[in-house]
Design an enzyme around this catalytic site. Sequence first.
Site, PDB file in Angstrom:
ATOM      1  CG  ASP A 177      -2.018   0.984   1.200  1.00 44.64           C
ATOM      2  OD1 ASP A 177      -2.204   1.615   0.150  1.00 44.64           O
ATOM      3  OD2 ASP A 177      -2.707   1.154   2.215  1.00 44.64           O
ATOM      4  CG  ASP A 178      -0.345   4.796  -0.129  1.00 43.88           C
ATOM      5  OD1 ASP A 178      -1.045   4.340  -1.048  1.00 43.88           O
ATOM      6  OD2 ASP A 178      -0.760   5.629   0.690  1.00 43.88           O
ATOM      7  CB  CYS A 222      -6.683   2.593  -2.008  1.00 40.77           C
ATOM      8  SG  CYS A 222      -5.454   3.485  -1.029  1.00 40.77           S
ATOM      9  CE  LYS A 255      -6.336   0.276   1.332  1.00 44.59           C
ATOM     10  NZ  LYS A 255      -5.420   1.420   1.129  1.00 44.59           N
ATOM     11  CG  HIS A 299     -10.211   0.918   0.254  1.00 40.34           C
ATOM     12  ND1 HIS A 299      -9.210   1.870   0.338  1.00 40.34           N
ATOM     13  CD2 HIS A 299     -11.366   1.606   0.456  1.00 40.34           C
ATOM     14  CE1 HIS A 299      -9.728   3.058   0.574  1.00 40.34           C
ATOM     15  NE2 HIS A 299     -11.043   2.922   0.654  1.00 40.34           N
ATOM     16  CB  SER A 306      -6.903   3.005   4.253  1.00 45.77           C
ATOM     17  OG  SER A 306      -6.753   2.934   2.860  1.00 45.77           O
ATOM     18  CG  HIS A 313      -1.613   3.983   4.111  1.00 48.35           C
ATOM     19  ND1 HIS A 313      -2.314   4.718   5.029  1.00 48.35           N
ATOM     20  CD2 HIS A 313      -2.301   4.079   2.966  1.00 48.35           C
ATOM     21  CE1 HIS A 313      -3.395   5.236   4.466  1.00 48.35           C
ATOM     22  NE2 HIS A 313      -3.407   4.860   3.195  1.00 48.35           N
ATOM     23  CG  ASP A 357      -2.125   0.646  -3.347  1.00 48.58           C
ATOM     24  OD1 ASP A 357      -0.959   1.046  -3.126  1.00 48.58           O
ATOM     25  OD2 ASP A 357      -3.102   1.024  -2.662  1.00 48.58           O
ATOM     26  CG  ASN A 358      -1.498   4.130  -4.662  1.00 49.77           C
ATOM     27  OD1 ASN A 358      -2.609   3.662  -4.402  1.00 49.77           O
ATOM     28  ND2 ASN A 358      -0.738   4.697  -3.722  1.00 49.77           N
TER      29      ASN A 358
END
Length: 525
Positions: free
Chosen positions: A44-45, A84, A137, A139, A162, A251, A302-303
């Site tokens: 995540d992130d 996300c 997660k 989402h 999240s 994150h 995811d990004n």
Amino acid sequence: MGWLFLKVLLVGMAFSGFFYPLVDFSISGKTRAPQPNIVIILADDMGWGDLGANWAETKDTTNLDKMASEGMRFVDFHAAASTCSPSRASLLTGRLGLRNGVTHNFAVTSVGGLPVNETTLAEVLRQEGYVTAMIGKWHLGHHGSYHPNFRGFDYYFGIPYSNDMGCTDAPGYNYPPCPACPQRDGLWRNPGRDCYTDVALPLYENLNIVEQPVNLSGLAQKYAERAVEFIEQASTSGRPFLLYVGLAHMHVPLSVTPPLAHPQRQSLYRASLREMDSLVGQIKDKVDHVARENTLLWFTGDNGPWAQKCELAGSVGPFFGLWQTHQGGSPTKQTTWEGGHRVPALAYWPGRVPANVTSTALLSLLDIFPTVIALAGASLPPNRKFDGRDVSEVLFGKSQMGHRVLFHPNSGAAGEYGALQTVRLNHYKAFYITGGAKACDGSVGPEQHHVAPLIFNLEDAADEGMPLQKGSPEYQEVLQQVTRALADVLQDIADDNSSRADYTQDPSVIPCCNPYQTTCRCQPV
């Protein structure tokens, strides 16, 4: 309604003592050639530069770096969106948000989720005899039929959104910092800017809330334990398995404790990065011990990193988005600059995926869906079109042929949600809209619409600092191809069987194990 209630009742029965009592590991159906097990781990992130194998300045990913040396590393791999929910929806459907309907994030109060007429990877594989689990997660909707147990996953353990979308008793590190949950009913914590409501963050096991608020400091180990136990049981069942792990990391480092030794050399983000690396290492070790010969493990993100979180955000490596930073604002998460969607990616399958290979093929999170379905010997769902492609030839070292064209949607920066405002064509990249995302210094880049798009040659300008001269022959040739490609995909989407997500909000759908308590608290302080 009767069917849904019955399924909720069966899946949501309380767990007592041991693991997966409601997952059917028995063999049924026709005999067929062995199908590979699939393990997908989604960070995540996480920044491209957060992987040591990508960026020498990073020293905190020893397990992931070992996986890179034993498998394939993809250096031109891209999330399907820069935030996300849209990215995760594309992973599970192989379709852009303009097709699957998920163009921005779902909230704690969201009634809907990934449209139920969209077929998920788990649903396809379960029809092929796979046992399926999702840990972490989600989402993509938590209310009613949007819950993972109704989207193809036999087992679910995790937070449905999240890890910053609710209060906890030990909130960890955020920027700006967020207060803990109120310790008794009737108190309010005044969440403030960029903090979510007083409702405590829930942890689910299937349809049951088993902790609220969840203890984030022990969550990574719980995820690792559930993943390891699932792999252990599934590997002895005689059935192939799909395990999808949506990490809470990176994150912001909400789960880490303050570094005690050498704090000047050990940032909070690095401590969290090491914790994530250890979690991935535990999962890989279990695969190696019980299912090494027939398991594809795919790690990616995811990004890109969340730049507005300053030192609590990750590294973009060399993808600085300099044109945007000179204008003000962020070139990372939410944007279509490289830092927003170019992510780490590794594939590991001893004997099938060649070891210590770096692939420069242009690939996307969208490709996981069709590739895994092909490897499982299944067929793509009918009556819809897909943006991903089967890249198994790349995985197995037989080709470097990826996409010629990729489309990057707006994910919360300037422009409309989901709009395809940036086009990648081979090593060129054209921007039609820029700006709109917040940087660490609080600046937001001005929204700019480029009728004549900014075009960068990424081979010469990976930092996206200097666009091509608009009068040059090179610019004109690329512009012609980009214009045609964008027009073609928009027409293709218009002709497709597309979905629309329900983004309606209603406070009554907030996950709550104790509606008589202000924060929905079930755990003692």
